[in-house]
Design a protein around this motif. Structure first.
Motif, PDB file in Angstrom:
ATOM      1  N   THR A 166     -12.726   8.560  -5.174  1.00  0.00           N
ATOM      2  CA  THR A 166     -12.846   7.904  -4.086  1.00  0.00           C
ATOM      3  C   THR A 166     -12.210   6.376  -3.845  1.00  0.00           C
ATOM      4  O   THR A 166     -11.750   5.892  -4.983  1.00  0.00           O
ATOM      5  N   ALA A 167     -11.783   5.850  -2.800  1.00  0.00           N
ATOM      6  CA  ALA A 167     -11.270   4.814  -2.695  1.00  0.00           C
ATOM      7  C   ALA A 167     -11.857   3.639  -3.402  1.00  0.00           C
ATOM      8  O   ALA A 167     -11.352   2.581  -4.110  1.00  0.00           O
ATOM      9  N   ASP A 168     -13.260   3.654  -3.427  1.00  0.00           N
ATOM     10  CA  ASP A 168     -13.931   2.542  -3.989  1.00  0.00           C
ATOM     11  C   ASP A 168     -13.844   2.578  -5.731  1.00  0.00           C
ATOM     12  O   ASP A 168     -13.572   1.579  -6.371  1.00  0.00           O
ATOM     13  N   ARG A 184     -10.318   1.163  -6.558  1.00  0.00           N
ATOM     14  CA  ARG A 184     -10.496  -0.462  -6.462  1.00  0.00           C
ATOM     15  C   ARG A 184     -11.262  -0.858  -7.672  1.00  0.00           C
ATOM     16  O   ARG A 184     -10.784  -1.855  -8.256  1.00  0.00           O
ATOM     17  N   ASN A 194      -8.344  11.815   1.563  1.00  0.00           N
ATOM     18  CA  ASN A 194      -8.418  10.360   1.648  1.00  0.00           C
ATOM     19  C   ASN A 194      -7.244   9.361   1.166  1.00  0.00           C
ATOM     20  O   ASN A 194      -7.541   8.318   0.609  1.00  0.00           O
ATOM     21  N   ASP A 253      -5.018   7.989   2.790  1.00  0.00           N
ATOM     22  CA  ASP A 253      -4.612   6.699   3.578  1.00  0.00           C
ATOM     23  C   ASP A 253      -5.736   5.680   3.150  1.00  0.00           C
ATOM     24  O   ASP A 253      -5.171   4.428   3.051  1.00  0.00           O
ATOM     25  N   GLU A 254      -6.950   6.083   2.872  1.00  0.00           N
ATOM     26  CA  GLU A 254      -7.686   5.031   2.359  1.00  0.00           C
ATOM     27  C   GLU A 254      -7.684   4.328   0.928  1.00  0.00           C
ATOM     28  O   GLU A 254      -7.499   3.189   0.656  1.00  0.00           O
ATOM     29  N   ASP A 263      -4.364   2.326   1.146  1.00  0.00           N
ATOM     30  CA  ASP A 263      -4.926   0.972   1.704  1.00  0.00           C
ATOM     31  C   ASP A 263      -5.257  -0.203   0.511  1.00  0.00           C
ATOM     32  O   ASP A 263      -4.998  -1.205   0.310  1.00  0.00           O
ATOM     33  N   VAL A 264      -6.232   0.475  -0.291  1.00  0.00           N
ATOM     34  CA  VAL A 264      -6.816  -0.275  -1.214  1.00  0.00           C
ATOM     35  C   VAL A 264      -5.714  -0.604  -2.449  1.00  0.00           C
ATOM     36  O   VAL A 264      -5.839  -1.756  -2.736  1.00  0.00           O
TER      37      VAL A 264
END
Length: 314
Positions: free
Chosen positions: A47-49, A52, A76, A78-79, A82-83
Motif C-alpha cells: 500500500t501507499a501508506d 511512506r 495503486n 499513482d498513489e 505521489d507518496v
C-alpha cells in the motif's frame, strides 16, 4: 570505485540492490546503503501508506541514498508515485510497465529516475524521455524474467545509449561485477546474493534453501505463457512446469495456481508450496552473513579481477 553511477548517486560502490517483492524493505535497503551501495524498497504488492512508512524508516536507519521500486502494473501505482514524490528518496526504479509518463513528475520532485527495460528499443525510448540511467536485466535473474541473457544485454544495450547502464541478472560475486564494468556498465544490480544477509527479513527456511542449492537447482515457470519466473526447484515449481509443458491445463488455472506463491515462500517459509524466487548463480551463496561482509567481499573480488585483467595484455 568510481563510475558514472557513483556520480549520479553519492555511493561508494556501483552496486544497487534489486527490488524483491515482500522482501526488500527499509531494513534491507538501509543495510545495503550503509555498506556502500544503494538499497531499494520494493513497492510491489504494498500500500501507499506502507511505502511512506518504509521510506521514513529507512531515513532513520541511514544517511545515505536509497531508492524505491515502482511496479507499474499495480493498480495503486499513482498513489505510490505521489507518496514517493512527497517523501523524496534519492532515486526510483520503475518496471513492469511504461515508465515514460512518470519521469517528468519524479524529476520535478528532484528524484533520480532509473527505469528497468528489457531491450535496446525501450532503452533508447527511456533515454529520449529523460531517464537519468537505466537497468537492463538478463534472464539469469530471479523472479520475473525476459528471454535475453545478461551477456547479450550488455553486448547490445550498453553501446546503444549514452546514459549510464546498470546490469542485472545472475551477478552473485565480484567477478560478475568486474565483468559488467569491463563491458562498459556503470554498475550492477544484485538481488539473490543479498537474500542471505543477516539484515534481510526473508524467512530463514528460504535462506537455508539458497545455501543448500546447487548450480542445477534453477527452474523457470511460466515460460510458455510469455512471462517466465525464475526460482528454485521444489514440489510446487516442478509440478507447475509439468502441467505447463503438458499443455492440458488452462492458462487461467495455471495463473491461479501461481498467485500468492512468492509470499508463501518469502514470508511464510513454505518451501514445498511456495515459489522460491532466486537467480541462476547459486554457488557463491554459502552462508548467512552481515551485509557489510557480503559487500566487502564483492568489492574485493571485483578489484582483484579488474587488476588481474591488465595482465592479459602483458
Amino acid at each position: 570505485m568510481k563510475t558514472r553511477l557513483t556520480d549520479i548517486l553519492p555511493i561508494k560502490y556501483p552496486i544497487i540492490q534489486g527490488a524483491m517483492a515482500w522482501i526488500s524493505d527499509a531494513v534491507l535497503a538501509a543495510a545495503v546503503t550503509n555498506a556502500g551501495g544503494a538499497g531499494i524498497i520494493a513497492a510491489g504488492g504494498r500500500t501507499a501508506d506502507y511505502i511512506r512508512d518504509e521510506i521514513r524508516k529507512a531515513k532513520s536507519l541511514t544517511d545515505g541514498p536509497f531508492g524505491v521500486n515502482v511496479q507499474l502494473m499495480a493498480q495503486n501505482k499513482d498513489e505510490i508515485v505521489d507518496v514517493i514524490c512527497e517523501e523524496k528518496p534519492a532515486f526510483v526504479t520503475l518496471g513492469a510497465g511504461n515508465p515514460v509518463p512518470f519521469l517528468a513528475k519524479f524529476k520535478e520532485a528532484g528524484i533520480v529516475t532509473i527505469p528497468v527495460v528489457p531491450n535496446v528499443k525501450l532503452a533508447k525510448r527511456v533515454e529520449a524521455a529523460g531517464a537519468d540511467a537505466l537497468i537492463v536485466e538478463g534472464m539469469e535473474a530471479g523472479g520475473h524474467i525476459g528471454t535475453i541473457t545478461t551477456m547479450a544485454q550488455m553486448t547490445q544495450v550498453i553501446p546503444s545509449v549514452n546514459i549510464p547502464v546498470i546490469i542485472a541478472g545472475g551477478i552473485a560475486d565480484g567477478r560478475g561485477v568486474a565483468a559488467a564494468l569491463l563491458m562498459g556498465a556503470a554498475g550492477v544490480q544484485i538481488g539473490t546474493r543479498f537474500l542471505v544477509a543477516e539484515e534481510c527479513g526473508v524467512h530463514p527456511a528460504f535462506k537455508q534453501k539458497l545455501i543448500e542449492a546447487t548450480d542445477t537447482d534453477s527452474i523457470v515457470t511460466g515460460q510458455t505463457m510469455g512471462h517466465g519466473v525464475r526460482g528454485l526447484k521444489n514440489p510446487f515449481s516442478l509440478k507447475y512446469v509439468e502441467l505447463e509443458c503438458a499443455g492440458q491445463t488452462p492458462k487461467e488455472e495455471l495463473i491461479k495456481m501461481a498467485t500468492g506463491t512468492n509470499k508463501l515462500a518469502a514470508v511464510d517459509g513454505d518451501m514445498e508450496n511456495g515459489m522460491i524466487q532466486a537467480g541462476q548463480s547459486l554457488l557463491p551463496i554459502t552462508a548467512i552473513e552481515p551485509m557489510q561482509t557480503i559487500m566487502d567481499r564483492l568489492v574485493e573480488e571485483a578489484k582483484q579481477t579488474l587488476q588481474g585483467a591488465s595482465a592479459i595484455l602483458g
